[in-house]
Design a protein around this motif. Structure first.
Motif, PDB file in Angstrom:
ATOM      1  N   ALA A  26     -13.747 -40.622  46.740  1.00 56.97           N
ATOM      2  CA  ALA A  26     -12.730 -40.611  47.793  1.00 56.97           C
ATOM      3  C   ALA A  26     -11.397 -40.124  47.235  1.00 56.97           C
ATOM      4  CB  ALA A  26     -12.563 -42.001  48.386  1.00 56.97           C
ATOM      5  N   SER A  27     -10.779 -39.206  47.939  1.00 60.48           N
ATOM      6  CA  SER A  27      -9.491 -38.681  47.468  1.00 60.48           C
ATOM      7  C   SER A  27      -8.364 -39.694  47.612  1.00 60.48           C
ATOM      8  CB  SER A  27      -9.138 -37.381  48.197  1.00 60.48           C
ATOM      9  OG  SER A  27      -8.986 -37.617  49.573  1.00 60.48           O
ATOM     10  N   SER A  28      -8.607 -40.798  48.337  1.00 66.81           N
ATOM     11  CA  SER A  28      -7.578 -41.830  48.466  1.00 66.81           C
ATOM     12  C   SER A  28      -7.334 -42.535  47.131  1.00 66.81           C
ATOM     13  CB  SER A  28      -7.980 -42.857  49.519  1.00 66.81           C
ATOM     14  OG  SER A  28      -9.151 -43.542  49.127  1.00 66.81           O
ATOM     15  N   PHE A  29      -8.271 -42.408  46.229  1.00 63.24           N
ATOM     16  CA  PHE A  29      -8.127 -43.031  44.920  1.00 63.24           C
ATOM     17  C   PHE A  29      -7.635 -42.005  43.917  1.00 63.24           C
ATOM     18  CE2 PHE A  29     -10.154 -43.838  40.739  1.00 63.24           C
ATOM     19  CZ  PHE A  29      -9.417 -44.960  40.404  1.00 63.24           C
ATOM     20  N   VAL A  30      -6.478 -42.252  43.356  1.00 65.02           N
ATOM     21  CA  VAL A  30      -5.953 -41.376  42.314  1.00 65.02           C
ATOM     22  C   VAL A  30      -6.180 -42.108  41.001  1.00 65.02           C
ATOM     23  CG1 VAL A  30      -3.920 -40.199  41.423  1.00 65.02           C
ATOM     24  CG2 VAL A  30      -4.233 -40.457  43.891  1.00 65.02           C
ATOM     25  N   LEU A 137     -19.267 -55.630  38.331  1.00 65.14           N
ATOM     26  CA  LEU A 137     -19.159 -54.295  38.905  1.00 65.14           C
ATOM     27  C   LEU A 137     -17.838 -54.162  39.648  1.00 65.14           C
ATOM     28  CD1 LEU A 137     -20.280 -51.512  39.726  1.00 65.14           C
ATOM     29  CD2 LEU A 137     -21.550 -52.677  41.561  1.00 65.14           C
ATOM     30  N   TRP A 138     -17.099 -53.107  39.342  1.00 62.80           N
ATOM     31  CA  TRP A 138     -15.850 -52.768  40.014  1.00 62.80           C
ATOM     32  C   TRP A 138     -16.023 -51.415  40.678  1.00 62.80           C
ATOM     33  CZ3 TRP A 138     -11.071 -55.481  39.723  1.00 62.80           C
ATOM     34  CH2 TRP A 138     -11.133 -56.660  38.969  1.00 62.80           C
ATOM     35  N   LEU A 139     -15.540 -51.281  41.903  1.00 61.11           N
ATOM     36  CA  LEU A 139     -15.618 -50.010  42.627  1.00 61.11           C
ATOM     37  C   LEU A 139     -14.244 -49.367  42.698  1.00 61.11           C
ATOM     38  CD1 LEU A 139     -17.869 -50.993  45.684  1.00 61.11           C
ATOM     39  CD2 LEU A 139     -18.569 -50.185  43.417  1.00 61.11           C
ATOM     40  N   TYR A 140     -14.194 -48.090  42.380  1.00 64.81           N
ATOM     41  CA  TYR A 140     -12.981 -47.274  42.495  1.00 64.81           C
ATOM     42  C   TYR A 140     -13.357 -46.050  43.316  1.00 64.81           C
ATOM     43  CZ  TYR A 140     -11.173 -49.933  38.517  1.00 64.81           C
ATOM     44  OH  TYR A 140     -10.744 -50.937  37.681  1.00 64.81           O
ATOM     45  N   GLY A 141     -12.455 -45.591  44.165  1.00 66.83           N
ATOM     46  CA  GLY A 141     -12.732 -44.378  44.932  1.00 66.83           C
ATOM     47  C   GLY A 141     -13.747 -44.568  46.034  1.00 66.83           C
ATOM     48  N   PHE A 142     -13.840 -45.786  46.540  1.00 71.59           N
ATOM     49  CA  PHE A 142     -14.708 -46.093  47.680  1.00 71.59           C
ATOM     50  C   PHE A 142     -13.809 -46.503  48.840  1.00 71.59           C
ATOM     51  CE2 PHE A 142     -17.852 -46.332  44.436  1.00 71.59           C
ATOM     52  CZ  PHE A 142     -19.083 -46.158  45.057  1.00 71.59           C
ATOM     53  N   ASP A 143     -13.667 -45.652  49.829  1.00 71.08           N
ATOM     54  CA  ASP A 143     -12.957 -46.067  51.043  1.00 71.08           C
ATOM     55  C   ASP A 143     -13.839 -45.852  52.270  1.00 71.08           C
ATOM     56  OD1 ASP A 143     -12.772 -43.336  51.639  1.00 71.08           O
ATOM     57  OD2 ASP A 143     -10.600 -43.252  51.346  1.00 71.08           O
ATOM     58  N   PHE A 144     -15.099 -45.557  52.019  1.00 69.06           N
ATOM     59  CA  PHE A 144     -16.119 -45.439  53.058  1.00 69.06           C
ATOM     60  C   PHE A 144     -15.725 -44.403  54.110  1.00 69.06           C
ATOM     61  CE2 PHE A 144     -16.230 -49.497  50.953  1.00 69.06           C
ATOM     62  CZ  PHE A 144     -17.501 -49.457  50.416  1.00 69.06           C
ATOM     63  N   SER A 147     -11.054 -41.180  53.787  1.00 69.39           N
ATOM     64  CA  SER A 147     -10.329 -40.008  53.268  1.00 69.39           C
ATOM     65  C   SER A 147     -11.347 -38.969  52.814  1.00 69.39           C
ATOM     66  CB  SER A 147      -9.415 -40.421  52.102  1.00 69.39           C
ATOM     67  OG  SER A 147     -10.184 -40.797  50.977  1.00 69.39           O
ATOM     68  N   PRO A 148     -10.895 -37.726  52.633  1.00 70.02           N
ATOM     69  CA  PRO A 148     -11.818 -36.672  52.169  1.00 70.02           C
ATOM     70  C   PRO A 148     -12.348 -36.958  50.766  1.00 70.02           C
ATOM     71  CG  PRO A 148      -9.748 -35.742  52.972  1.00 70.02           C
ATOM     72  CD  PRO A 148      -9.551 -37.221  52.880  1.00 70.02           C
ATOM     73  N   THR A 149     -13.474 -36.342  50.438  1.00 67.24           N
ATOM     74  CA  THR A 149     -13.975 -36.451  49.073  1.00 67.24           C
ATOM     75  C   THR A 149     -13.138 -35.553  48.173  1.00 67.24           C
ATOM     76  OG1 THR A 149     -15.570 -34.648  49.252  1.00 67.24           O
ATOM     77  CG2 THR A 149     -16.347 -36.849  49.859  1.00 67.24           C
ATOM     78  N   THR A 150     -13.106 -35.877  46.904  1.00 69.98           N
ATOM     79  CA  THR A 150     -12.303 -35.108  45.956  1.00 69.98           C
ATOM     80  C   THR A 150     -12.835 -33.701  45.765  1.00 69.98           C
ATOM     81  OG1 THR A 150     -13.610 -36.055  44.154  1.00 69.98           O
ATOM     82  CG2 THR A 150     -11.492 -37.095  44.645  1.00 69.98           C
ATOM     83  N   TYR A 151     -14.130 -33.483  45.972  1.00 68.28           N
ATOM     84  CA  TYR A 151     -14.660 -32.153  45.693  1.00 68.28           C
ATOM     85  C   TYR A 151     -14.909 -31.297  46.924  1.00 68.28           C
ATOM     86  CZ  TYR A 151     -19.229 -34.552  46.025  1.00 68.28           C
ATOM     87  OH  TYR A 151     -20.305 -35.302  46.415  1.00 68.28           O
ATOM     88  N   THR A 152     -14.801 -31.856  48.132  1.00 68.64           N
ATOM     89  CA  THR A 152     -14.941 -31.007  49.323  1.00 68.64           C
ATOM     90  C   THR A 152     -13.652 -30.926  50.121  1.00 68.64           C
ATOM     91  OG1 THR A 152     -15.634 -32.807  50.798  1.00 68.64           O
ATOM     92  CG2 THR A 152     -17.384 -31.609  49.607  1.00 68.64           C
ATOM     93  N   GLN A 177     -12.768 -56.743  43.685  1.00 72.96           N
ATOM     94  CA  GLN A 177     -13.243 -55.767  42.725  1.00 72.96           C
ATOM     95  C   GLN A 177     -13.526 -54.407  43.371  1.00 72.96           C
ATOM     96  OE1 GLN A 177     -15.306 -59.335  40.215  1.00 72.96           O
ATOM     97  NE2 GLN A 177     -16.436 -57.455  40.262  1.00 72.96           N
ATOM     98  N   ILE A 178     -13.095 -54.242  44.612  1.00 74.17           N
ATOM     99  CA  ILE A 178     -13.136 -52.936  45.278  1.00 74.17           C
ATOM    100  C   ILE A 178     -11.700 -52.433  45.276  1.00 74.17           C
ATOM    101  CG2 ILE A 178     -13.800 -51.618  47.324  1.00 74.17           C
ATOM    102  CD1 ILE A 178     -15.725 -53.903  48.042  1.00 74.17           C
ATOM    103  N   VAL A 179     -11.348 -51.703  44.253  1.00 71.11           N
ATOM    104  CA  VAL A 179      -9.954 -51.312  43.987  1.00 71.11           C
ATOM    105  C   VAL A 179      -9.478 -50.243  44.946  1.00 71.11           C
ATOM    106  CG1 VAL A 179      -8.395 -50.384  42.227  1.00 71.11           C
ATOM    107  CG2 VAL A 179     -10.259 -51.922  41.563  1.00 71.11           C
ATOM    108  N   GLY A 180      -8.354 -50.509  45.583  1.00 69.12           N
ATOM    109  CA  GLY A 180      -7.702 -49.513  46.425  1.00 69.12           C
ATOM    110  C   GLY A 180      -8.184 -49.466  47.859  1.00 69.12           C
ATOM    111  N   LEU A 181      -9.132 -50.320  48.232  1.00 70.05           N
ATOM    112  CA  LEU A 181      -9.618 -50.317  49.609  1.00 70.05           C
ATOM    113  C   LEU A 181      -8.634 -51.080  50.476  1.00 70.05           C
ATOM    114  CD1 LEU A 181     -11.825 -49.606  51.658  1.00 70.05           C
ATOM    115  CD2 LEU A 181     -12.962 -51.732  51.034  1.00 70.05           C
TER     116      LEU A 181
END
Length: 186
Positions: A26-30, A137-144, A147-152, A177-181
């Motif tokens: 997810a592009s919402s995660f920098v 387990l920690w999740l980063y870059g998961f906003d379901f 936001s757009p994906t980083t590669y598309t 542990q779901i960081v940035g959501l």
């Protein structure tokens, strides 16, 4: 599993008891290298390892792939896991020997649980949470797909169900542990 694939027990041993970062696209995660450095094992998905290397963050201990093939992906991490049951018959003998395979019965259970075709991220959460053995387990870059994906650069859930996948993720991973959501609107 195709004949000759690596035994998942070796991946389980590599992850056992560790703090694991599963990095979504997810592009919402920098992401910054400092953020992920606190974890002992970093797992990325599909083109995520290559996006990370472009940003200067090379850390990838494991790569989960569902459609991308070739030497570039096999060399992106010490551990590479083919996630989808699709296209396994198209893999070369060399590719099969170099990878682990997410079990088809686990995919079938996950499909039944969420009611749709699971994404690579959802399968990753399932795979890792079944093998934590004392780790976390920690999740980063998961906003379901908020936001757009980083590669598309596109928000495209495709055949996946964002709401069902978020519910599944929350059933396996504590919200803290779901960081940035952003949970304020949920």
């Amino acid at each position: 599993m195709p004949e000759g694939g690596k035994n998942l027990s070796a991946l389980s041993e590599a992850m056992a008891g560790k703090s694991i970062a599963l990095v979504g696209n997810a592009s919402s995660f920098v992401e910054t290298p400092k953020t992920l450095e606190r974890h002992q094992f970093v797992i990325r998905m599909n083109k995520g390892a290559h996006i990370a290397s472009e940003k200067g963050n090379l850390r990838t201990d494991c790569l989960l792939i569902s459609a991308f093939r070739g030497k570039k992906y096999l060399e992106a991490a010490p551990h590479v896991v083919w996630m989808t049951p699709k296209k396994r018959d198209e893999l070369s003998v060399k590719e099969i020997a170099a990878m682990y395979f997410y079990p088809v019965p686990a995919w079938e259970e996950l499909f039944a649980e969420i009611g749709d075709r699971p994404s690579t991220g959802c399968m990753g959460i399932d795979l890792i949470s079944r093998r934590l053995r004392g780790g976390e387990l920690w999740l980063y870059g998961f906003d379901f797909w908020q936001s757009p994906t980083t590669y598309t650069g596109v928000i495209r859930p495709g055949p996946h169900s964002p709401d069902a996948e978020e519910r599944f993720a929350r059933s396996r991973v504590p919200s803290s542990q779901i960081v940035g959501l952003d949970t304020s609107s949920r």
